[in-house]
Design a protein around this motif. Structure first.
Motif, short mmCIF file in Angstrom:
data_model
loop_
_atom_site.label_atom_id
_atom_site.label_comp_id
_atom_site.label_asym_id
_atom_site.label_seq_id
_atom_site.Cartn_x
_atom_site.Cartn_y
_atom_site.Cartn_z
N ILE A 86 56.25 43.04 44.42
CA ILE A 86 56.42 41.69 44.95
C ILE A 86 55.72 40.73 44.01
CG2 ILE A 86 55.95 40.14 46.90
CD1 ILE A 86 55.57 42.67 48.64
N ARG A 87 56.38 39.62 43.70
CA ARG A 87 55.68 38.56 42.97
C ARG A 87 55.73 37.27 43.77
NH1 ARG A 87 57.11 34.50 39.64
NH2 ARG A 87 59.25 35.26 39.44
N VAL A 88 54.59 36.68 43.98
CA VAL A 88 54.53 35.36 44.60
C VAL A 88 54.41 34.36 43.47
CG1 VAL A 88 53.24 33.82 46.13
CG2 VAL A 88 53.44 36.27 46.69
N ASP A 89 55.36 33.47 43.37
CA ASP A 89 55.37 32.53 42.26
C ASP A 89 54.21 31.56 42.38
OD1 ASP A 89 57.30 31.84 39.94
OD2 ASP A 89 56.51 29.93 40.72
N ASP A 90 53.52 31.35 41.27
CA ASP A 90 52.32 30.51 41.34
C ASP A 90 52.58 29.07 40.90
OD1 ASP A 90 52.55 30.70 38.63
OD2 ASP A 90 50.52 31.45 38.27
N ALA A 91 53.87 28.72 40.70
CA ALA A 91 54.17 27.37 40.20
C ALA A 91 53.58 26.29 41.11
CB ALA A 91 55.67 27.18 40.06
N ASP A 92 53.58 26.54 42.42
CA ASP A 92 53.08 25.53 43.35
C ASP A 92 51.58 25.68 43.61
OD1 ASP A 92 55.64 24.65 43.65
OD2 ASP A 92 56.04 25.95 45.37
N LEU A 93 50.94 26.61 42.93
CA LEU A 93 49.55 26.90 43.29
C LEU A 93 48.55 26.07 42.51
CD1 LEU A 93 49.67 30.73 44.02
CD2 LEU A 93 49.87 28.81 45.58
N GLY A 94 49.03 25.37 41.49
CA GLY A 94 48.21 24.38 40.79
C GLY A 94 46.80 24.86 40.51
N ASP A 95 45.84 24.19 41.12
CA ASP A 95 44.43 24.46 40.85
C ASP A 95 43.86 25.60 41.69
OD1 ASP A 95 43.85 22.87 38.77
OD2 ASP A 95 43.11 21.18 39.95
N ALA A 96 44.65 26.60 41.95
CA ALA A 96 44.14 27.72 42.74
C ALA A 96 42.95 28.37 42.03
CB ALA A 96 45.24 28.75 42.95
N ASP A 97 41.92 28.72 42.76
CA ASP A 97 40.86 29.57 42.22
C ASP A 97 41.06 30.96 42.81
OD1 ASP A 97 40.04 29.29 44.83
OD2 ASP A 97 38.00 28.66 44.35
N ARG A 98 40.07 31.83 42.66
CA ARG A 98 40.27 33.21 43.15
C ARG A 98 40.43 33.26 44.66
NH1 ARG A 98 42.51 33.66 39.32
NH2 ARG A 98 43.09 35.71 40.08
N VAL A 99 39.74 32.36 45.35
CA VAL A 99 39.84 32.37 46.82
C VAL A 99 41.24 31.91 47.26
CG1 VAL A 99 38.95 31.32 48.95
CG2 VAL A 99 37.36 32.09 47.17
N ALA A 100 41.77 30.90 46.57
CA ALA A 100 43.12 30.43 46.91
C ALA A 100 44.16 31.51 46.60
CB ALA A 100 43.43 29.14 46.15
N ILE A 101 43.97 32.25 45.52
CA ILE A 101 44.85 33.39 45.22
C ILE A 101 44.74 34.43 46.33
CG2 ILE A 101 45.20 35.34 43.62
CD1 ILE A 101 46.23 32.75 42.42
N ALA A 102 43.52 34.66 46.77
CA ALA A 102 43.30 35.65 47.84
C ALA A 102 44.02 35.25 49.13
CB ALA A 102 41.80 35.82 48.09
N ARG A 103 44.12 33.95 49.37
CA ARG A 103 44.83 33.51 50.59
C ARG A 103 46.28 33.97 50.55
NH1 ARG A 103 41.11 30.01 53.02
NH2 ARG A 103 39.92 28.81 51.51
N ALA A 104 46.91 33.89 49.37
CA ALA A 104 48.30 34.35 49.24
C ALA A 104 48.38 35.86 49.40
CB ALA A 104 48.87 33.89 47.90
N ILE A 105 47.43 36.58 48.77
CA ILE A 105 47.44 38.05 48.88
C ILE A 105 47.26 38.47 50.34
CG2 ILE A 105 46.23 40.18 48.21
CD1 ILE A 105 45.47 38.77 45.56
N ALA A 106 46.35 37.78 51.04
CA ALA A 106 46.09 38.14 52.45
C ALA A 106 47.35 37.93 53.29
CB ALA A 106 44.92 37.31 52.99
N LYS A 107 48.11 36.90 53.00
CA LYS A 107 49.36 36.66 53.76
C LYS A 107 50.35 37.79 53.53
CE LYS A 107 48.88 32.69 55.89
NZ LYS A 107 48.59 32.74 57.34
N VAL A 108 50.45 38.24 52.29
CA VAL A 108 51.35 39.36 52.02
C VAL A 108 50.85 40.61 52.75
CG1 VAL A 108 52.30 40.88 50.22
CG2 VAL A 108 52.10 38.40 49.81
N ALA A 109 49.54 40.81 52.77
CA ALA A 109 48.98 41.97 53.48
C ALA A 109 49.32 41.91 54.97
CB ALA A 109 47.47 42.05 53.27
#
Ligand SMILES: Cc1cc2nc3c(=O)[nH]c(=O)nc-3n(C[C@H](O)[C@H](O)[C@H](O)COP(=O)(O)OP(=O)(O)OC[C@H]3O[C@@H](n4cnc5c(N)ncnc54)[C@H](O)[C@@H]3O)c2cc1C
Ligand SMILES: Nc1ncnc2c1ncn2[C@@H]1O[C@H](COP(=O)(O)O)[C@@H](O)[C@H]1O
Lengths: 264, 322
Positions: A86-109
């Motif tokens: 699975i790839r979640v596209d990061d185009a809309d993630l702009g200034d994501a840091d590791r915690v913001a990336i983790a929010r997307a991973i947690a949703k997939v989980a």
């Protein structure tokens, strides 16, 4: 049961590189990308659990948050034994840091409901060591960082793990599952992908999602979901060694001289 | 919202030295941040650690008695620290960048909405706001991080980056009730690293270390001979020990050995990761041999050779008649 392995595409810099115009990162044109070394060990850990379980009992799902090009990273993981990507596209993630990336991973989980999430202990390019344990915190799941051994029978309520501490001290412990673990180098010997596996991986579909598909609200995505912001990246002025030039023979001669000087 | 909170880290009954570095950092920043410096001790018997953390700029030691926290457990610690942060609202929370903190810090930062940065080696206060500096791209660039809109900030500190606090302090001791917490993991046992078999990295004045640049297991034995011929102890980076090419007792770095008595360190084919540097960057005479002229090991080495370690080793052997 599923095992979710979030993998990161890490960057190494060319000999010469330039910063992006906004000065907040290196220009990606000067980067080479590869699968994070730590993730090779996390993936192998998942594949070993799958292989020791009855056929079809365990599915290994790899996930990355990144641009189209990160599909290469997922294909490498598929070739090394992952079943689905699975790839979640990061185009809309702009200034994501590791915690913001983790929010997307947690949703997939939450969607995939794995019995284990196995992340790398850290990324080899930035070494934040935040993402995996942030996923655990967001899910409210049990967690162990820097796991150097894992004994887990799919479907059981606990796993026995070892975590490796400073100085090589090891703590053996039991952790409730489902759990998020971050995997340390050396836990196993990651396999090479066979040519056949590489071919098969290239033919597999990669599920592509946008952050909105995951139900992430605007306040959780990108900079809004971040706890930090990169203000500036720079090449530090710092001590540089005295370089020993010349042919290898000359360099070796000087090396021996220095050894003698220091030893007196 | 003011003051600095440091979490004490302890293991098997002993305060970890990294805590003193965090207290040292708090002392440096105290005037700029404003407020007091408090150290929180979470333990089955926190009073045992009060003398050890009564140093430097510490104004207060907060003791949190957690009978189940005889060993570190991230969920118990998280609960205790969250309670304290909610009650005190510190402007800055400092933890060592240690394996324990890796499991703890993200949860605490997220739960309290704190600004968050890890492996930080520089901290400043600008117009009342914290700015943290860390490294990126294998230590090749530095990254300045700020925390817009965050009332408090939590950072984990790189080992060796801040001067440890010293000198006695007379802090007041305040007990804090953290409430009941649910543990999610259970300690089974400690296992000490395997015996060193006579290999003495900490005591050796001259270490020749090899890293992944050695390329192949078959190349390793010649470096054992080379080290012996030069009167050096052979050390290595983690991947070499992980591969089983050399025993763990030869591994230099955070999860291996500290080159404590070393005066001359030759690093061949080692990139200079922060974890390796932890074990050797204090050495006065470091000579790095690496084929990548931009390898970060060159930023801490006194002398550098850009070249192939196998070729250089071959020449050294020839010239020394080894
Ligand atoms: C919790 C934790 C603890 C850790 N503890 C330690 C530790 O105690 N010790 C440790 O070392 N690591 C430790 N690590 C691992 C660390 O992060 C790095 O992965 C590791 O130090 C890299 O080792 P290396 O420099 O040999 O390999 P690499 O980073 O791969 O570097 C190899 C280098 O060799 C150079 N090279 C390649 N070929 C040649 C050649 N022919 N001649 C000359 N140069 C060449 C390359 O340019 C490169 O710079 C730890 C990691 C974690 C997460
Ligand atoms: N963009 C990403 N997509 C998927 N997983 C990631 C991503 N970034 C980090 N991770 C996971 O987090 C680990 C690294 O943690 P960190 O050092 O915090 O970046 C990696 O080994 C992955 O398991």
């Amino acid at each position: 049961m599923k095992i979710l392995v979030p993998v990161k595409r890490v960057a190494s810099l060319d000999d010469e590189f330039e910063l992006r115009d906004d000065g907040r990162d290196v220009d990606p044109d000067f980067c080479e990308f590869d699968l994070n070394e730590f993730d090779e060990y996390a993936l192998e850990t998942a594949v070993l659990i799958k292989e020791s379980a009855p056929e079809g009992a365990v599915e290994v799902v790899v996930l990355t948050i990144g641009p189209d090009d990160a599909d290469d990273t997922l294909r490498k993981a598929l070739a090394k034994g992952a079943d689905r990507a699975i790839r979640v596209d990061d185009a809309d993630l702009g200034d994501a840091d590791r915690v913001a990336i983790a929010r997307a991973i947690a949703k997939v989980a939450e969607r995939e409901e794995p019995g284990l999430v196995l992340c790398g202990a850290q990324s080899s390019d930035f070494g934040h060591a935040q993402t995996g344990m942030s996923v655990a915190a967001l899910l409210g799941w049990p967690r162990v960082a820097v796991v150097s051994r894992l004994d887990y029978a799919p479907g059981t309520a606990t796993a026995t793990v070892e975590r490796e501490l400073e100085g090589g001290l090891v703590e053996r412990l039991e952790v409730e599952t489902p759990a998020v673990l971050t995997i340390q180098l050396g836990i196993n010997t990651p396999r090479y992908a066979s040519l056949r596996a590489i071919k098969q991986a290239n033919a597999k579909a990669i599920e592509s999602l946008a952050p909105a598909d995951l139900g992430l609200s605007a306040g959780e995505t990108g900079g809004a979901g971040a706890l930090s912001r990169v203000r500036r990246v720079y090449v530090p002025e710092r001590g540089k060694s005295e370089m020993i030039e010349g042919t290898p023979a000359q360099q070796a001669a000087r090396l021996l001289e220095i050894i003698e000087e220091v030893q007196g | 919202m003011s003051g600095i909170l440091v979490l004490a880290e302890h293991r098997r009954g002993e305060l970890r030295a990294a805590t003193l570095e965090a207290i040292g950092a708090a002392g440096q920043l105290k005037a700029a941040v404003g407020g007091e410096v408090s150290v929180a001790v979470i333990a089955a018997d926190p009073s045992a650690f009060v003398p050890a953390v009564s140093v430097g700029a510490v104004d207060e030691v907060v003791t949190i008695t957690a009978p189940e926290a005889a060993t570190f457990e991230p969920h118990l610690y998280e609960q205790a620290l969250n309670g304290l942060i909610a009650a005190r609202k510190p402007a800055l929370v400092l933890l060592p960048h240690s394996v324990d903190s890796w499991a703890l810090a993200p949860a605490v930062a997220i739960a309290n909405g704190l600004g968050f940065a890890t492996d930080v080696f520089g901290l400043q206060v600008e117009d009342g706001a914290i700015v943290a500096t860390r490294a990126g791209y294998q230590e090749k660039v530095f990254v300045e991080i700020d925390f817009p809109g965050r009332e408090g900030v939590l950072v984990t500190l790189r080992g060796g980056a801040f001067e440890p606090a010293s000198g006695p302090a007379q802090p007041r001791v305040t007990p804090f009730e953290a409430g009941d917490a649910q543990r999610r993991s259970r300690h089974l046992e400690w296992r000490d690293p395997p015996a060193t078999g006579g290999i003495d990295i900490p005591g050796s004045p001259f270490i020749l270390s090899i890293g992944r640049g050695v390329g192949d297991e078959a190349n390793v034995s010649q470096f054992l001979e080379l080290a012996e011929g030069l009167g050096a102890t052979l050390g290595c980076s983690r991947p070499i020990a992980d591969n089983g090419w050399l025993p763990k007792a030869r591994q230099v770095g955070q999860s291996g050995q500290l080159a404590a008595k070393c005066n001359l360190y030759v690093a061949m084919g080692i990139s200079g990761s922060v974890q390796h540097q932890w074990g050797m960057k204090h050495v006065e005479n470091i000579i790095a041999v690496n084929k990548d002229p931009e390898a970060s090991i060159f930023s801490i080495a006194r002398y550098g050779i850009v070249g192939d370690m196998l070729e250089i080793a071959e020449e050294v052997r020839k010239q020394k008649g080894l």
